[in-house]
Design an enzyme around this catalytic site. Structure first.
Site, PDB file in Angstrom:
ATOM      1  N   ASN A  19       0.848  -1.190   0.000  1.00 35.10           N
ATOM      2  CA  ASN A  19       0.000   0.000   0.000  1.00 35.10           C
ATOM      3  C   ASN A  19       0.892   1.252   0.000  1.00 35.10           C
ATOM      4  OD1 ASN A  19      -1.383   2.285   1.097  1.00 35.10           O
ATOM      5  ND2 ASN A  19      -3.065   0.941   1.667  1.00 35.10           N
ATOM      6  N   HIS A  22       1.053   6.274   1.758  1.00 32.42           N
ATOM      7  CA  HIS A  22       1.833   7.248   2.535  1.00 32.42           C
ATOM      8  C   HIS A  22       3.025   7.816   1.787  1.00 32.42           C
ATOM      9  CE1 HIS A  22      -1.003   6.924   5.594  1.00 32.42           C
ATOM     10  NE2 HIS A  22      -0.813   5.623   5.765  1.00 32.42           N
ATOM     11  N   HIS A  57      -5.535   3.682  -1.654  1.00 29.22           N
ATOM     12  CA  HIS A  57      -6.847   4.053  -1.123  1.00 29.22           C
ATOM     13  C   HIS A  57      -7.171   5.458  -1.612  1.00 29.22           C
ATOM     14  CE1 HIS A  57      -9.519   4.337   2.768  1.00 29.22           C
ATOM     15  NE2 HIS A  57     -10.175   4.656   1.665  1.00 29.22           N
ATOM     16  N   ARG A  59      -9.270   8.169  -1.049  1.00 29.38           N
ATOM     17  CA  ARG A  59     -10.236   8.613  -0.029  1.00 29.38           C
ATOM     18  C   ARG A  59     -11.103   9.731  -0.577  1.00 29.38           C
ATOM     19  NH1 ARG A  59     -10.199   7.981   5.459  1.00 29.38           N
ATOM     20  NH2 ARG A  59      -8.851   6.309   6.180  1.00 29.38           N
ATOM     21  N   ARG A  63      -6.878  12.927   0.815  1.00 27.03           N
ATOM     22  CA  ARG A  63      -5.768  13.385   1.664  1.00 27.03           C
ATOM     23  C   ARG A  63      -4.413  12.860   1.203  1.00 27.03           C
ATOM     24  NH1 ARG A  63      -6.982  10.155   7.232  1.00 27.03           N
ATOM     25  NH2 ARG A  63      -9.020  11.063   6.939  1.00 27.03           N
ATOM     26  N   GLU A  84      -8.626   0.495  -2.744  1.00 25.50           N
ATOM     27  CA  GLU A  84      -9.464   0.538  -1.540  1.00 25.50           C
ATOM     28  C   GLU A  84     -10.380   1.745  -1.673  1.00 25.50           C
ATOM     29  OE1 GLU A  84      -5.952  -1.113   1.422  1.00 25.50           O
ATOM     30  OE2 GLU A  84      -6.693   0.933   1.655  1.00 25.50           O
ATOM     31  N   THR A 115      -8.013   3.676   8.512  1.00 27.22           N
ATOM     32  CA  THR A 115      -9.283   2.936   8.502  1.00 27.22           C
ATOM     33  C   THR A 115      -9.523   2.268   9.854  1.00 27.22           C
ATOM     34  OG1 THR A 115      -8.696   2.459   6.214  1.00 27.22           O
ATOM     35  CG2 THR A 115     -10.668   1.381   7.090  1.00 27.22           C
ATOM     36  N   GLU A 165     -11.012  -9.340   3.505  1.00 22.53           N
ATOM     37  CA  GLU A 165      -9.742  -8.964   4.123  1.00 22.53           C
ATOM     38  C   GLU A 165     -10.026  -8.681   5.594  1.00 22.53           C
ATOM     39  OE1 GLU A 165      -7.195  -6.165   2.066  1.00 22.53           O
ATOM     40  OE2 GLU A 165      -6.417  -5.398   3.963  1.00 22.53           O
ATOM     41  N   HIS A 204      -3.597  -4.370   7.909  1.00 25.94           N
ATOM     42  CA  HIS A 204      -3.657  -3.197   8.784  1.00 25.94           C
ATOM     43  C   HIS A 204      -2.742  -3.361   9.990  1.00 25.94           C
ATOM     44  CE1 HIS A 204      -4.942   0.504  10.577  1.00 25.94           C
ATOM     45  NE2 HIS A 204      -5.508   0.779   9.421  1.00 25.94           N
TER      46      HIS A 204
END
Ligand code: PXP
Length: 255
Positions: A19, A22, A57, A59, A63, A84, A115, A165, A204
């Site tokens: 993922n 970030h 993801h 969003r 962000r 996601e 999340t 998941e 996660h």
């Protein structure tokens, strides 16, 4: 001829979804005004390290990942892209427009840092089924990000998901008997998912240590890991952090 030693019901490799949200967070802290860090470069490095999938993801508040990132990554990425997204009409249209290989449906709250908790599929079953049916027209496979609960596993199956998941964010912080209880819930839910023909994924809050433990979850086929791998990449580089995680998955699976 040598007998194969692989244990029954254990796929030989657990896929690693990296993922990269970030990496985009670092860019967006300056409002996206810098061309760096270059997300596509990190996609390449993660794939060079052995990533089986790139997860992002998008969003609703944008962000970190932007629509342009999704467009570029789907276009150029050599491995499966897992998007996601929240259960909403806006995001359904995004998925239909850019057609990632997978969509993972997640709960989304504006104020959360990440999340929090799993999606309540049972409470939104018909809405989710209609979304899944739309995505199926473009051959997009859907997973649901849920708590390890039989109720949510069964609802995901009825809604048409091909995978679930499990949210491991709670389990990674628990200790002692609480950790053992949560592990039992994970095992029970994984068994039920497998019986129903659903792929078992997890993600996660995972780092090297917790990944070596989660690799022992029955029927686990995929993990999605972001924050830790991006942080580790700051120290050792993306390729190396992914390579090391792949080794851990392989070792965990076979031990
Ligand atoms: N899986 C899902 C569905 C997520 O929402 C996230 C966080 O974006 C992750 C995995 C990765 O979590 P982490 O960044 O803590 O590794």
């Amino acid at each position: 001829m040598k007998k194969k030693s692989r244990k029954k019901n254990k796929p030989s490799n657990i896929r690693l979804g990296v993922n990269l949200d970030h990496v985009a967070t670092l860019r967006q802290v300056r409002g996206g005004s810098t061309p760096y860090p270059d997300l596509l470069l990190f996609v390449k490095k993660a794939v060079a390290g052995g990533a089986d999938q790139i997860t992002i993801h998008l969003r609703e508040d944008r962000r970190h990942i932007q629509e342009q990132d999704l467009a570029r990554i789907v276009k150029s990425c050599k491995v499966t892209v897992n998007l996601e997204m929240a259960v909403s009409e806006e995001m359904t249209q995004m998925a239909l427009k850019y057609t990632p290989g997978y969509v993972c449906l997640v709960p989304e709250k504006r104020q959360e840092l990440t999340t929090e908790g799993g999606l309540n599929v049972a409470a939104k079953e018909f809405e989710i089924k209609s979304l899944v049916d739309k995505l199926k027209t473009k051959k997009i496979r859907v997973s649901t990000f849920i708590e390890p609960s039989i109720l949510q596993v069964e609802a995901s199956k009825r809604a048409g998901a091909v995978a679930i998941e499990f949210h491991t964010g709670k389990w990674v912080h628990l200790k002692g008997s609480q950790a053992r209880d949560e592990w039992s819930r994970l095992v029970e839910a994984a068994e039920r998912a497998h019986t129903l023909g659903l792929q078992v994924h997890a993600g996660h809050g995972l780092d090297y240590a917790s990944t070596s433990k989660i690799a022992k979850l029955p029927h686990l086929e995929e993990v999605n890991i972001g924050h830790f791998l991006v942080c580790e990449a700051l120290a050792v580089g993306m390729k190396k952090s992914v390579q090391h995680m792949k080794k851990i998955l392989k070792k965990g699976r076979n031990s």
